[in-house]
Design a protein around this motif. Structure first.
Motif, PDB file in Angstrom:
ATOM      1  N   ASP A   1      24.141  -2.887 -58.599  1.00 64.75           N
ATOM      2  CA  ASP A   1      24.404  -1.548 -59.136  1.00 64.75           C
ATOM      3  C   ASP A   1      23.376  -0.521 -58.661  1.00 64.75           C
ATOM      4  O   ASP A   1      23.719   0.638 -58.444  1.00 64.75           O
ATOM      5  CB  ASP A   1      24.409  -1.585 -60.669  1.00 64.75           C
ATOM      6  CG  ASP A   1      25.657  -2.250 -61.237  1.00 64.75           C
ATOM      7  OD1 ASP A   1      26.737  -2.038 -60.677  1.00 64.75           O
ATOM      8  OD2 ASP A   1      25.537  -2.987 -62.231  1.00 64.75           O
ATOM      9  N   PHE A   2      22.117  -0.955 -58.537  1.00 66.92           N
ATOM     10  CA  PHE A   2      21.057  -0.040 -58.103  1.00 66.92           C
ATOM     11  C   PHE A   2      21.430   0.673 -56.809  1.00 66.92           C
ATOM     12  O   PHE A   2      21.100   1.847 -56.617  1.00 66.92           O
ATOM     13  CB  PHE A   2      19.749  -0.814 -57.910  1.00 66.92           C
ATOM     14  CG  PHE A   2      18.616   0.028 -57.410  1.00 66.92           C
ATOM     15  CD1 PHE A   2      17.854   0.787 -58.301  1.00 66.92           C
ATOM     16  CD2 PHE A   2      18.299   0.087 -56.062  1.00 66.92           C
ATOM     17  CE1 PHE A   2      16.809   1.589 -57.841  1.00 66.92           C
ATOM     18  CE2 PHE A   2      17.259   0.879 -55.597  1.00 66.92           C
ATOM     19  CZ  PHE A   2      16.509   1.628 -56.488  1.00 66.92           C
TER      20      PHE A   2
ATOM     21  N   GLN B   1      16.972   1.168 -68.540  1.00 66.95           N
ATOM     22  CA  GLN B   1      16.881   2.629 -68.521  1.00 66.95           C
ATOM     23  C   GLN B   1      16.140   3.131 -67.285  1.00 66.95           C
ATOM     24  O   GLN B   1      16.578   4.079 -66.625  1.00 66.95           O
ATOM     25  CB  GLN B   1      16.182   3.103 -69.792  1.00 66.95           C
ATOM     26  CG  GLN B   1      16.980   2.850 -71.059  1.00 66.95           C
ATOM     27  CD  GLN B   1      16.152   2.953 -72.326  1.00 66.95           C
ATOM     28  OE1 GLN B   1      14.915   2.853 -72.292  1.00 66.95           O
ATOM     29  NE2 GLN B   1      16.802   3.155 -73.460  1.00 66.95           N
TER      30      GLN B   1
ATOM     31  N   ALA C   1      24.496   4.051 -56.352  1.00 61.64           N
ATOM     32  CA  ALA C   1      24.207   5.490 -56.412  1.00 61.64           C
ATOM     33  C   ALA C   1      23.863   6.037 -55.033  1.00 61.64           C
ATOM     34  O   ALA C   1      24.284   7.144 -54.668  1.00 61.64           O
ATOM     35  CB  ALA C   1      23.053   5.753 -57.384  1.00 61.64           C
TER      36      ALA C   1
ATOM     37  N   HIS D   1      15.731   1.510 -64.467  1.00 57.70           N
ATOM     38  CA  HIS D   1      16.585   1.174 -63.321  1.00 57.70           C
ATOM     39  C   HIS D   1      17.541   2.313 -63.002  1.00 57.70           C
ATOM     40  O   HIS D   1      17.671   2.748 -61.853  1.00 57.70           O
ATOM     41  CB  HIS D   1      17.358  -0.106 -63.652  1.00 57.70           C
ATOM     42  CG  HIS D   1      18.501  -0.418 -62.739  1.00 57.70           C
ATOM     43  ND1 HIS D   1      19.718   0.237 -62.805  1.00 57.70           N
ATOM     44  CD2 HIS D   1      18.621  -1.316 -61.741  1.00 57.70           C
ATOM     45  CE1 HIS D   1      20.536  -0.246 -61.889  1.00 57.70           C
ATOM     46  NE2 HIS D   1      19.898  -1.188 -61.231  1.00 57.70           N
ATOM     47  N   ASP D   2      18.208   2.831 -64.016  1.00 58.93           N
ATOM     48  CA  ASP D   2      19.197   3.888 -63.791  1.00 58.93           C
ATOM     49  C   ASP D   2      18.528   5.176 -63.302  1.00 58.93           C
ATOM     50  O   ASP D   2      19.068   5.869 -62.421  1.00 58.93           O
ATOM     51  CB  ASP D   2      19.989   4.149 -65.071  1.00 58.93           C
ATOM     52  CG  ASP D   2      20.894   2.982 -65.449  1.00 58.93           C
ATOM     53  OD1 ASP D   2      21.062   2.058 -64.627  1.00 58.93           O
ATOM     54  OD2 ASP D   2      21.421   2.977 -66.585  1.00 58.93           O
ATOM     55  N   ARG D   3      17.369   5.501 -63.847  1.00 57.05           N
ATOM     56  CA  ARG D   3      16.664   6.704 -63.395  1.00 57.05           C
ATOM     57  C   ARG D   3      16.207   6.567 -61.938  1.00 57.05           C
ATOM     58  O   ARG D   3      16.323   7.505 -61.142  1.00 57.05           O
ATOM     59  CB  ARG D   3      15.455   6.977 -64.286  1.00 57.05           C
ATOM     60  CG  ARG D   3      15.793   7.470 -65.671  1.00 57.05           C
ATOM     61  CD  ARG D   3      14.671   8.291 -66.275  1.00 57.05           C
ATOM     62  NE  ARG D   3      13.418   7.579 -66.452  1.00 57.05           N
ATOM     63  CZ  ARG D   3      12.285   7.886 -65.823  1.00 57.05           C
ATOM     64  NH1 ARG D   3      12.248   8.887 -64.949  1.00 57.05           N
ATOM     65  NH2 ARG D   3      11.181   7.209 -66.077  1.00 57.05           N
TER      66      ARG D   3
END
Length: 305
Positions: free
Chosen positions: A10-11, A164, A14, A166-168
């Protein structure tokens, strides 16, 4: 630019989306092969594989590249300006590193040379680092040893989990790789300093068990570092209970580490106490501690192993 994208989890999604939206010609996506997943153990494509198919981009998923002459020839034939790599999961042989005009650029989730390796986000939280960030790196044959092209820091929140952060960082990396490609070839590679090198070893499920002979502050960081995967846990009467959030509180003097010291499941440690805030029993949903205690007794004096 004409590029290949090489990523798996997933990383990396984006960054793939950002490069596509920026108008770059993504001629091929490389990712890990589909593997058994979920209860049915059916072959499941990686998040990057699924997203690339949605975008109509050719996907290749070789088991390995090193020594695979047909795969290497196919990669060279792509006639790339650059390859972008984000958590791909395969070692790139020199033939791949050398093939694109501007080489291979890696999106790495740390402020290199701190936290080279597989789990930089987890390890930064676990170590209590005040900040982390993204480094866009020109790849070479070493493990995250290449020269740095762009570097940007961000603070780690006092209660921030790996999920959290990871998503940022994924969003930050996506923005920065587009910026890096816009500035190529004007960017000047900066060699990594020799001092301050640390390694972020892969997360092993065996390290998820909480050891209450450690200080409470260390355990609280571990809880955040292992959330959402694999999830820190403690054992009570042979049952494994995940601890998904916790806080550090004062402890009663002389309490044995692992002992519950009040009605709020506060657990004594080597220094201070750890109070679980969100817990999850095996096969059940995660609950706040107060809700868990309505149907499950953990009395003062109980002992976690």
């Amino acid at each position: 630019m004409r590029l290949a994208f090489m990523g798996t989890p997933d990383f990396a999604v984006a960054a793939l989306d950002a490069l596509h939206a920026a108008g770059h010609e993504i001629v091929c996506v490389y990712t890990q092969p589909p593997r058994p997943a979920n209860r049915g153990k059916s072959l499941t494509p990686t998040p990057v594989h699924s997203r690339a198919e949605q975008l109509g981009i050719e996907v290749r998923h070789p088991l390995k590249l090193r020594g695979q002459q047909a795969e290497l020839a196919a990669f060279r034939a792509l006639d790339l300006d650059v390859a972008v790599v984000a958590a791909y999961g395969l070692i790139l042989p020199q033939e791949v590193l050398d093939a694109p005009k501007y080489g291979c650029l890696n999106i790495h989730a740390s402020l290199l040379p701190r936290w080279r390796g597989a789990a930089p986000i987890h390890r930064a939280i676990e170590a209590g680092d005040a900040e982390t960030g993204i480094t866009i790196m020109q790849m070479d044959a070493g493990l995250d040893t290449g020269a740095m092209l762009l570097k940007r820091a961000t603070p780690i929140g006092a209660k921030e989990t790996t999920g959290q952060l990871h998503d940022r960082l994924a969003a930050m990396g996506a923005e920065m790789i587009v910026e890096a490609l816009d500035k190529l070839p004007a960017l000047t590679p900066e060699p990594q300093p020799e001092e301050g090198v640390t390694y972020a070893s892969k997360i092993d499920k065996a390290e998820a068990k909480l050891d209450f002979t450690q200080p409470a502050a260390v355990l609280e960081r571990k809880v955040r570092a292992l959330n959402p995967f694999p999830g820190a846990y403690a054992e009570l009467n042979g049952e494994r209970i995940k601890v998904l959030a916790a806080e550090v509180v004062p402890a009663k003097a002389g309490a044995e580490p692992g002992t519950v010291i009040d009605e709020r499941i506060t657990i004594a440690t080597a220094d201070g106490a750890l109070r679980p805030l969100v817990l999850q029993r095996a096969g059940k949903q995660a609950l706040e501690a107060e809700a868990l205690l309505r149907g499950f007794s953990i009395p003062s004096g109980a002992r976690f192993g």
